[in-house]
Design an enzyme around this catalytic site. Structure first.
Site, mmCIF file in Angstrom:
data_model
loop_
_atom_site.group_PDB
_atom_site.id
_atom_site.type_symbol
_atom_site.label_atom_id
_atom_site.label_comp_id
_atom_site.label_asym_id
_atom_site.label_seq_id
_atom_site.Cartn_x
_atom_site.Cartn_y
_atom_site.Cartn_z
ATOM 1 N N GLU A 119 -42.947 -19.938 3.078
ATOM 2 C CA GLU A 119 -44.400 -20.177 3.001
ATOM 3 C C GLU A 119 -45.053 -19.955 4.374
ATOM 4 O O GLU A 119 -46.161 -19.424 4.466
ATOM 5 C CB GLU A 119 -44.648 -21.594 2.467
ATOM 6 N N GLU A 139 -36.825 -24.833 -3.671
ATOM 7 C CA GLU A 139 -37.365 -26.172 -3.932
ATOM 8 C C GLU A 139 -36.966 -26.721 -5.306
ATOM 9 O O GLU A 139 -36.757 -27.927 -5.461
ATOM 10 C CB GLU A 139 -38.903 -26.144 -3.839
HETATM 11 N N1 T1G Z 1 -34.107 -30.419 5.766
HETATM 12 C C1 T1G Z 1 -33.303 -31.292 6.422
HETATM 13 N N2 T1G Z 1 -31.963 -31.070 6.678
HETATM 14 C C2 T1G Z 1 -31.479 -29.901 6.270
HETATM 15 C C3 T1G Z 1 -32.262 -28.932 5.576
HETATM 16 C C4 T1G Z 1 -33.640 -29.227 5.343
HETATM 17 N N3 T1G Z 1 -34.453 -28.377 4.715
HETATM 18 N N4 T1G Z 1 -31.464 -27.881 5.279
HETATM 19 C C5 T1G Z 1 -30.245 -28.170 5.772
HETATM 20 N N5 T1G Z 1 -30.248 -29.372 6.363
HETATM 21 C C6 T1G Z 1 -29.116 -30.031 7.039
HETATM 22 C C7 T1G Z 1 -27.948 -30.309 6.097
HETATM 23 O O1 T1G Z 1 -28.101 -31.530 5.429
HETATM 24 C C8 T1G Z 1 -26.776 -30.328 7.065
HETATM 25 O O2 T1G Z 1 -26.764 -31.583 7.694
HETATM 26 C C9 T1G Z 1 -27.170 -29.274 8.097
HETATM 27 O O3 T1G Z 1 -28.595 -29.121 7.980
HETATM 28 C C10 T1G Z 1 -26.522 -27.937 7.866
HETATM 29 O O4 T1G Z 1 -26.791 -27.554 6.541
HETATM 30 C C11 T1G Z 1 -43.162 -27.569 1.320
HETATM 31 C C12 T1G Z 1 -41.135 -29.085 0.349
HETATM 32 C C13 T1G Z 1 -30.164 -23.485 4.876
HETATM 33 C C14 T1G Z 1 -28.663 -22.402 3.248
HETATM 34 O O5 T1G Z 1 -33.876 -26.423 0.001
HETATM 35 O O6 T1G Z 1 -29.863 -24.626 1.392
HETATM 36 O O7 T1G Z 1 -39.494 -26.542 1.923
HETATM 37 O O8 T1G Z 1 -24.607 -32.406 6.869
HETATM 38 O O9 T1G Z 1 -24.371 -27.663 5.836
HETATM 39 O O10 T1G Z 1 -24.078 -24.301 4.584
HETATM 40 O O11 T1G Z 1 -42.367 -25.971 -0.118
HETATM 41 O O12 T1G Z 1 -28.670 -25.915 4.327
HETATM 42 O O13 T1G Z 1 -24.743 -31.306 9.067
HETATM 43 O O14 T1G Z 1 -25.812 -33.558 8.711
HETATM 44 O O15 T1G Z 1 -26.170 -26.801 4.266
HETATM 45 O O16 T1G Z 1 -25.054 -23.083 6.558
HETATM 46 C C15 T1G Z 1 -36.479 -26.188 0.880
HETATM 47 C C16 T1G Z 1 -31.901 -26.420 2.056
HETATM 48 C C17 T1G Z 1 -36.842 -27.524 1.400
HETATM 49 C C18 T1G Z 1 -32.902 -25.347 1.878
HETATM 50 C C19 T1G Z 1 -27.716 -23.517 5.278
HETATM 51 N N6 T1G Z 1 -35.293 -25.712 1.570
HETATM 52 N N7 T1G Z 1 -30.820 -26.010 2.923
HETATM 53 O O17 T1G Z 1 -26.524 -23.775 4.637
HETATM 54 O O18 T1G Z 1 -25.506 -25.464 6.287
HETATM 55 S S1 T1G Z 1 -38.188 -28.181 0.478
HETATM 56 C C20 T1G Z 1 -34.064 -25.879 1.070
HETATM 57 C C21 T1G Z 1 -29.863 -25.157 2.489
HETATM 58 C C22 T1G Z 1 -39.570 -27.326 1.046
HETATM 59 C C23 T1G Z 1 -41.959 -26.813 0.885
HETATM 60 C C24 T1G Z 1 -40.860 -27.638 0.340
HETATM 61 C C25 T1G Z 1 -28.733 -24.885 3.426
HETATM 62 C C26 T1G Z 1 -28.861 -23.563 4.206
HETATM 63 P P1 T1G Z 1 -25.415 -32.238 8.101
HETATM 64 P P2 T1G Z 1 -25.650 -26.912 5.626
HETATM 65 P P3 T1G Z 1 -25.187 -24.100 5.527
#
Ligand code: T1G
Length: 713
Positions: A119, A139
């Site tokens: 976004e 999301e």
């Molecule tokens: N927020 C907070 N922590 C996050 C995070 C996030 N978005 N994404 C990852 N982490 C943390 C995760 O918990 C882990 O922590 C560490 O980062 C490494 O992640 C307004 C509301 C990007 C593909 O859904 O899919 O945007 O365990 O082990 O395997 O529209 O992380 O080390 O303490 O998964 O290399 C939308 C979520 C949010 C993407 C990387 N975004 N993340 O994978 O590492 S909602 C997502 C992932 C949003 C807006 C809306 C994956 C990754 P820890 P990891 P990875």
């Protein structure tokens, strides 16, 4: 909230700020550095506003480039902020500031741009991606929708189809696909340099696109009806994909600002839903199960440069493909050349099917096959780092195999077994190195199912446990560590509710009713259709083997045995509990089986009665809760989340329910215990013997989650 910054301040950001900026001649390069994934937490949002202030204030710069530090552009909003009051500025305000800037801002998408990250790029005036970048709206996997303009800007920029695809599937797409879809305008190895040039170009042209000002696109007749039907068919009761569709569709006929309001309302409906709580629990749970408390902090995973798999059957072949898919050379051992050819042939067929479906190239098929080396000579295993045995599920056969492996494999080689039911300690006892023995229980088909149940034996060394967990991560698996017991975690719980489902048949239900209740709950298939898929002869053989030791006072249902003896082994014979019409996997009730069920009740003098759907659901889920609690009591699973993730990734349990233990907490343990105690009083059946832990938690008014947190503290 804007920061008044002087021209000097404009040039560099305060150190603590996760957003840095510096000028590259006449362009401001803004970098988000918020490891590990540049999530858009409050400090990042504040930093971005300050950077745009700096852009506006610095007369020597004509435009800006926005990029991410490290492997990510931005992985989205900070999920840990969900459910908390959002501190200003919100993401919408940040994106509005960028979109409304008086100078062009170009996004250099250096890595994954997900959710709020994508976004953010849509608020920029142009987007250039690195070839390895991936963009998407995940999301829906958190039970929400894009909430910062994604459902309104994406259709305007790239059309309704891609907007609906991204926001309802949650699947990211490659840079190449983003280019062909019109999301990015170029793909470049040095995307930052290309973006700097593009910013200069736009500044020189004096005009640039504000996506929010673009007109709404046209929509083919009947598009949304078809899209909705497809979503309902694949989402098994999860609502967030439909919420995304509603926002995209609703915004098309509204002025942009109204569309943003609609999106916000729908986003909040998702965020406040129980489904979102379950999905967010599953998101963090998937990451938490990888962390193993209590191991020697000095222990490190052993290197695995070369692996081996014993047995090229369905499981062995699938496991070998996992290693090849991860680029790890693997030796596949079979007893005969024929069996080897058959096994490797099946691997090649699977790869070629994937190539036919465009999921891989012919070259990749050959690359993977080149990593598979077949042999009938066990001596070739002398130098491998990890061996996974996947031979016939019989203790004697397994012990023979481990005795041989013990004599052949080098010191330090990890000896793993893929057994799904047998005692790891007994298998390890035939070796001189039980500390190097571990269970690595893959799920069928092993090259598809994401769950890996790693089983620690009584003597398994910490670095061997870490090696199994790290190997799981390299194979793209979600690894859960469990202890030794019959069926470990997944199958132990499965056995209990499958058994009771059969008892419900005798008491008054039919397979189709129980399966409908289970699929309406969100499971991929019901207990009986699942048994038909697995093949009824497998369970029949195990029950025959167990007949001698089965205790007399345990209620035993023979319907399944009779079905097998009718020659109905499941899908593979065109019929089991259900019939399967040629070429279809759709279960159809069978009159003979219906008659058999009625006859078995009559034969046992059981007066059949009607069961409500709720009664059936409670019976199956209460048994999962009770058995799960016993598993936690015994320490077979360390945390309730280990059971939740096992079921979500190994048994298709709906992630929007958070898993069996999370749901039990949400539904209320007291009510479940009351039903369990009543069933135990009524039946005396060991499956209903209330778990001591469950009784303790109810007495203390605690949830599994609270109990687990207190233990970890
Ligand atoms: N927020 C907070 N922590 C996050 C995070 C996030 N978005 N994404 C990852 N982490 C943390 C995760 O918990 C882990 O922590 C560490 O980062 C490494 O992640 C307004 C509301 C990007 C593909 O859904 O899919 O945007 O365990 O082990 O395997 O529209 O992380 O080390 O303490 O998964 O290399 C939308 C979520 C949010 C993407 C990387 N975004 N993340 O994978 O590492 S909602 C997502 C992932 C949003 C807006 C809306 C994956 C990754 P820890 P990891 P990875």
């Amino acid at each position: 909230m804007t920061q008044n910054v002087s021209a000097q301040d404009a040039r560099t950001a305060p150190d603590s700020n996760p957003v840095s900026w510096q000028t590259q001649d006449d362009v401001l390069l803004i970098t988000i550095n918020n490891p590990p994934v540049n999530a858009l937490g409050h400090a990042v949002r504040v930093g971005l506003i300050a950077a745009i202030d700096a852009l506006e204030a610095d007369g020597s710069v004509v435009g800006a480039v926005l990029t991410g530090g490290g492997r990510a552009f931005v992985a989205g909003a900070d999920i840990t902020e969900f459910g908390k009051p959002i501190a200003e500025p919100g993401l919408n305000e940040v994106i509005d500031r960028i979109e409304g800037a008086s100078k062009p801002v170009v996004a250099a998408v250096n890595g994954f741009a997900l959710g709020g990250g994508l976004e953010l790029t849509l608020g920029c005036h142009a987007r250039i991606a690195h070839p390895k970048a991936r963009v998407g709206f995940p999301e829906v996997h958190l039970g929400v929708i894009p909430g910062a303009g994604g459902t309104q800007r994406m259709p305007r920029l790239a059309g309704v189809e891609i907007a609906v695809e991204l926001s309802t599937t949650g699947k990211p797409v490659s840079a190449a696909r983003a280019l062909s879809a019109g999301i990015v305008e170029a793909v470049d190895e040095d995307c930052v340099a290309a973006a700097v040039a593009r910013a200069r170009e736009l500044a020189a042209a004096g005009e640039w696109t504000r996506v929010g000002e673009l007109p709404s696109p046209n929509v083919p007749e009947g598009y949304f009806e078809a899209a909705e039907a497809a979503i309902v068919a694949r989402s098994r009761g999860q609502i967030s994909p439909l919420l995304s569709l509603e926002a995209v569709q609703g915004g098309l006929t509204l002025p942009f600002a109204e569309g943003l309001k609609l999106e916000r309302d729908i986003f909040m409906r998702g965020l406040t839903s129980d489904q979102s709580k379950g999905l967010i629990h599953a998101f963090f749970g998937e990451r938490e199960v990888a962390k193993i408390p209590g191991l020697d902090p000095a222990a490190k995973p052993r290197d695995v440069a070369r692996a081996a798999v014993i047995g090229a059957g369905t499981m062995g072949g699938g496991i070998a493909m996992c290693f090849a898919n991860a680029g790890i050379p693997v030796t596949v051992v079979e007893q005969t050349e024929e069996a080897l050819e058959r096994g490797l042939g099946l691997c090649r067929k699977n790869y070629e099917n994937s190539a036919k479906k465009g999921r891989m190239t012919e070259a990749q098929v050959e690359e993977r096959m080149a990593l598979l080396t077949g042999t009938t000579d066990m001596q070739t295993l002398a130098e491998v780092d990890l061996v996974i045995e996947a031979v016939f599920e019989n203790m004697g056969v397994k012990k023979d195999m481990f005795t041989r492996l013990d004599s052949i494999c080098k010191p330090g080689c990890v000896l793993a077994t893929n057994t799904s039911t047998l005692d790891i300690d007994e298998i390890a006892s035939v070796t001189e190195r039980p500390q190097d023995v571990v269970g690595m229980h893959f799920f069928s088909p092993a090259n598809v199912m994401r769950l890996l149940e790693n089983v620690r034996g009584a003597e398994t060394a910490d670095d061997v446990i870490l090696t199994a967990m790290a190997t799981g991560k390299r194979l793209g698996k979600v690894s859960v560590l469990v202890g030794v017991c019959d069926g470990f975690v997944g199958n132990r719980i499965l056995h209990q509710y499958l058994r009771w489902a059969s008892i419900l048949l005798e008491d008054g239900c039919m397979p189709e009713q129980i399966d409908r209740v289970w699929t309406e709950f969100g499971m991929p298939m019901g207990p009986f259709a699942m048994s038909d898929l697995a093949g009824l002869d497998v369970g029949y053989r195990i029950r025959q083997e167990q007949a001698a030791t089965r205790s007399g006072n345990e209620r035993y249902v023979e319907i399944g045995d009779r079905v097998v003896e009718m020659g109905r082994l499941g899908q593979k014979t065109g019929g089991g509990y259900f019939d399967y019409i040629e070429g279809s996997r759709k279960p159809v009730p069978n009159a003979e089986v219906t008659a058999l069920v009625l006859a078995e009740s009559a034969r046992k003098g059981i007066e059949r009665r009607d069961f409500s759907d709720e009664e059936i659901l409670n019976a199956l889920t209460d048994l999962m809760t009770n058995e799960g609690a016993k598993i936690l009591e015994e320490g077979i699973a360390m945390r309730p989340v280990d059971i939740d993730i096992t079921y979500i990734f190994g048994y298709g349990y709906p992630a929007f329910r958070g898993g069996p233990m999370f749901r039990a907490d949400a539904e209320g343990l007291a009510a479940s215990l009351e039903r369990i105690e009543a069933a135990y009083a009524r039946t005396g059946d060991h499956a209903w013997k209330p778990s001591a832990l469950l009784k303790q938690l109810v007495a203390e008014g605690q949830t599994f989650e609270q109990w687990s947190k207190a233990r970890a503290a």
